[in-house]
Every structure is written in C-alpha cells, then in structure tokens.
Design a protein around this motif. Structure first.
Motif, mmCIF file in Angstrom:
data_model
loop_
_atom_site.group_PDB
_atom_site.id
_atom_site.type_symbol
_atom_site.label_atom_id
_atom_site.label_comp_id
_atom_site.label_asym_id
_atom_site.label_seq_id
_atom_site.Cartn_x
_atom_site.Cartn_y
_atom_site.Cartn_z
ATOM 1 N N ARG A 94 0.829 -1.208 0.000
ATOM 2 C CA ARG A 94 0.000 0.000 0.000
ATOM 3 C C ARG A 94 0.866 1.261 0.000
ATOM 4 O O ARG A 94 0.504 2.260 -0.606
ATOM 5 C CB ARG A 94 -0.943 -0.006 1.197
ATOM 6 C CG ARG A 94 -2.035 -1.047 1.078
ATOM 7 C CD ARG A 94 -2.928 -1.047 2.324
ATOM 8 N NE ARG A 94 -3.907 -2.102 2.242
ATOM 9 C CZ ARG A 94 -3.699 -3.350 2.627
ATOM 10 N NH1 ARG A 94 -2.537 -3.691 3.160
ATOM 11 N NH2 ARG A 94 -4.635 -4.266 2.513
ATOM 12 N N ASP B 22 -3.374 -8.143 9.066
ATOM 13 C CA ASP B 22 -4.741 -8.449 8.665
ATOM 14 C C ASP B 22 -4.829 -8.976 7.235
ATOM 15 O O ASP B 22 -5.729 -9.735 6.917
ATOM 16 C CB ASP B 22 -5.649 -7.230 8.856
ATOM 17 C CG ASP B 22 -5.923 -6.974 10.332
ATOM 18 O OD1 ASP B 22 -6.049 -7.946 11.096
ATOM 19 O OD2 ASP B 22 -6.011 -5.798 10.720
ATOM 20 N N ASP B 23 -3.883 -8.581 6.375
ATOM 21 C CA ASP B 23 -3.831 -9.161 5.027
ATOM 22 C C ASP B 23 -3.546 -10.663 5.124
ATOM 23 O O ASP B 23 -4.156 -11.474 4.423
ATOM 24 C CB ASP B 23 -2.712 -8.523 4.189
ATOM 25 C CG ASP B 23 -2.929 -7.047 3.930
ATOM 26 O OD1 ASP B 23 -4.081 -6.618 3.782
ATOM 27 O OD2 ASP B 23 -1.920 -6.321 3.862
ATOM 28 N N ASP C 174 -9.430 -4.161 13.609
ATOM 29 C CA ASP C 174 -9.436 -3.488 12.314
ATOM 30 C C ASP C 174 -10.727 -3.817 11.572
ATOM 31 O O ASP C 174 -10.903 -4.928 11.075
ATOM 32 C CB ASP C 174 -8.213 -3.925 11.499
ATOM 33 C CG ASP C 174 -8.032 -3.123 10.229
ATOM 34 O OD1 ASP C 174 -9.012 -2.495 9.764
ATOM 35 O OD2 ASP C 174 -6.909 -3.119 9.694
ATOM 36 N N ASP D 139 -11.701 -2.985 8.770
ATOM 37 C CA ASP D 139 -11.547 -3.252 7.336
ATOM 38 C C ASP D 139 -11.801 -4.728 7.035
ATOM 39 O O ASP D 139 -12.203 -5.077 5.927
ATOM 40 C CB ASP D 139 -10.146 -2.884 6.844
ATOM 41 C CG ASP D 139 -9.891 -1.382 6.856
ATOM 42 O OD1 ASP D 139 -10.850 -0.599 7.028
ATOM 43 O OD2 ASP D 139 -8.723 -0.992 6.701
ATOM 44 N N THR D 140 -11.570 -5.588 8.020
ATOM 45 C CA THR D 140 -11.751 -7.025 7.802
ATOM 46 C C THR D 140 -13.218 -7.414 7.661
ATOM 47 O O THR D 140 -13.508 -8.545 7.251
ATOM 48 C CB THR D 140 -11.124 -7.853 8.943
ATOM 49 O OG1 THR D 140 -11.704 -7.448 10.173
ATOM 50 C CG2 THR D 140 -9.622 -7.687 8.987
ATOM 51 N N GLN E 173 -15.085 -6.744 5.395
ATOM 52 C CA GLN E 173 -15.322 -7.086 3.997
ATOM 53 C C GLN E 173 -15.145 -8.585 3.744
ATOM 54 O O GLN E 173 -15.613 -9.111 2.732
ATOM 55 C CB GLN E 173 -14.402 -6.293 3.079
ATOM 56 C CG GLN E 173 -12.930 -6.614 3.261
ATOM 57 C CD GLN E 173 -12.029 -5.672 2.503
ATOM 58 O OE1 GLN E 173 -11.985 -5.744 1.279
ATOM 59 N NE2 GLN E 173 -11.341 -4.797 3.205
ATOM 60 N N ILE F 265 -18.383 -3.343 1.896
ATOM 61 C CA ILE F 265 -17.582 -2.554 2.837
ATOM 62 C C ILE F 265 -16.407 -1.899 2.124
ATOM 63 O O ILE F 265 -16.069 -0.751 2.379
ATOM 64 C CB ILE F 265 -17.102 -3.420 4.028
ATOM 65 C CG1 ILE F 265 -18.292 -3.891 4.861
ATOM 66 C CG2 ILE F 265 -16.087 -2.679 4.876
ATOM 67 C CD1 ILE F 265 -19.072 -2.790 5.559
ATOM 68 N N VAL F 266 -15.783 -2.599 1.209
ATOM 69 C CA VAL F 266 -14.654 -2.041 0.465
ATOM 70 C C VAL F 266 -15.101 -0.821 -0.345
ATOM 71 O O VAL F 266 -14.369 0.164 -0.456
ATOM 72 C CB VAL F 266 -13.964 -3.119 -0.412
ATOM 73 C CG1 VAL F 266 -14.839 -3.559 -1.549
ATOM 74 C CG2 VAL F 266 -12.629 -2.638 -0.903
ATOM 75 N N LYS G 1 -15.518 2.115 2.116
ATOM 76 C CA LYS G 1 -14.200 2.653 2.474
ATOM 77 C C LYS G 1 -13.622 3.488 1.337
ATOM 78 O O LYS G 1 -13.006 4.524 1.568
ATOM 79 C CB LYS G 1 -13.231 1.523 2.833
ATOM 80 C CG LYS G 1 -13.568 0.805 4.118
ATOM 81 C CD LYS G 1 -13.131 1.629 5.294
ATOM 82 C CE LYS G 1 -13.207 0.828 6.568
ATOM 83 N NZ LYS G 1 -12.576 1.528 7.661
ATOM 84 N N ASP H 119 -10.502 6.881 4.575
ATOM 85 C CA ASP H 119 -10.159 6.314 5.875
ATOM 86 C C ASP H 119 -9.108 7.215 6.514
ATOM 87 O O ASP H 119 -7.920 7.156 6.172
ATOM 88 C CB ASP H 119 -9.622 4.890 5.702
ATOM 89 C CG ASP H 119 -9.446 4.156 7.013
ATOM 90 O OD1 ASP H 119 -9.390 4.808 8.077
ATOM 91 O OD2 ASP H 119 -9.342 2.920 6.984
ATOM 92 N N ASP I 284 -5.884 5.788 8.040
ATOM 93 C CA ASP I 284 -4.854 5.361 7.086
ATOM 94 C C ASP I 284 -4.434 6.493 6.145
ATOM 95 O O ASP I 284 -3.655 6.270 5.224
ATOM 96 C CB ASP I 284 -5.343 4.166 6.264
ATOM 97 C CG ASP I 284 -5.423 2.886 7.079
ATOM 98 O OD1 ASP I 284 -4.767 2.803 8.133
ATOM 99 O OD2 ASP I 284 -6.148 1.968 6.653
#
Length: 169
Positions: free
Chosen positions: A33, A78-79, A103, A105-106, A108, A145-146, A149, A154, A157
């Motif tokens: 990222r 988390d990835d 997190d 983000d998970t 999704q 969710i993605v 975001k 965000d 981030d």
C-alpha cells in the motif's frame, strides 16, 4: 500490552475453543500500500516505544502456546489473516473461521464461513460480526464494505475519500 494480548488470547481460546489457531503481526517494513500511495498512514501517530518493546515478549508467549506466527514483509497482519481465512473457507466445507482484530476493514471478509471477532469497550467485551451483524450496523453486505471505504476514505490510514461522502451522507 502483554497483559491485554494474553487476556484476549485466553478469552478467545476459552470462548471459541478453536480447532486451529494462528497469530499474525505487522512488520516494520513498508507494505504494498505504501508503494501504491506514498502518503499511506503518513499522518498516523507512532505508537510509544515501550509498546514496541513488549512485542518480543508477546511473541514468546504465543510461541509457548505453540501457536504459529505468520508475518511477511510487504503485508499487514490483517492481510495475512484474511488470506488464511479465505483459504480455510475454500478448502474445508465444514470449517468456520473467526478473525480476531480491531481493524474493521476485515468486515469485507465476513461470510457464512468467516466471522470477525472484534473487541468492544476495551478488551472485556467483544462483538462477533456475521453477515447479518454487518448488514445491521452498516446497511451493507460485507462485500460492499470495500466500496464504502473507497467512497468515504479512511482518516486513520490517511486515505482521502470523495468530498461530502461520510458515515451519514
């Protein structure tokens, strides 16, 4: 940090009684990222050094439980957990996977075979997100969710969203 992590791990083991368990940690290396967006997490305040100093002790404790640790330069923890969860969900029809993380983000990744176990009000309470809980909280399917975001951005981030798009709009 050692106490909090240990308490959460023991709560998960006692409450969920997992057949399999794995832990992942972020590494100090930049992720893919950062390569894509140079300002990724640029405004995030660095955690205190005494927190980082406790990570080796946490890893020793995880090792003492004989729990495998997965880490990889270029990827966030988390990835890695998401990849493990998706692989487990596709490999075994009767396996349900829980990702324990703060997190969101998970979310999704939530499906009929993957749930997210998130701390709530400190580490004493938690919420387990299944597809219905994600829908109830956000009015969206986990797969959307993605998109949320991407539209709202965000701040944690340092990812900009579309101006005027946020939680309520």
């Amino acid at each position: 940090a050692v106490y909090g992590f240990s308490s959460m791990l023991l709560n998960i083991i006692n409450a969920q009684k997992p057949t399999y368990i794995a832990v992942s940690f972020d590494r100090r290396a930049k992720t893919f990222r950062h390569e894509e967006y140079k300002d990724y997490k640029a405004t995030r305040v660095k955690a205190p050094d005494d927190l980082y100093a406790q990570i080796p002790r946490i890893k020793e404790m995880v090792d003492a439980f004989n729990i495998p640790i997965y880490e990889m330069d270029g990827y966030e923890a988390d990835d890695i957990l998401g990849t493990i969860a998706n692989n487990a969900a596709s490999a075994k029809q009767d396996l349900h996977t829980f990702i324990a993380t703060g997190d969101m983000d998970t979310l999704q990744l939530v499906s009929d075979k993957i749930s997210v176990f998130a701390p709530h009000k400190g580490f004493n309470e938690s919420i387990t997100y299944d597809p219905n809980k994600v829908l109830a909280k956000y009015g969206l399917l986990p797969s959307q969710i993605v998109d949320l975001k991407a539209l709202k951005g965000d701040a944690s981030d340092n990812i900009p969203g579309i101006p005027g798009v946020g939680e309520k709009t």
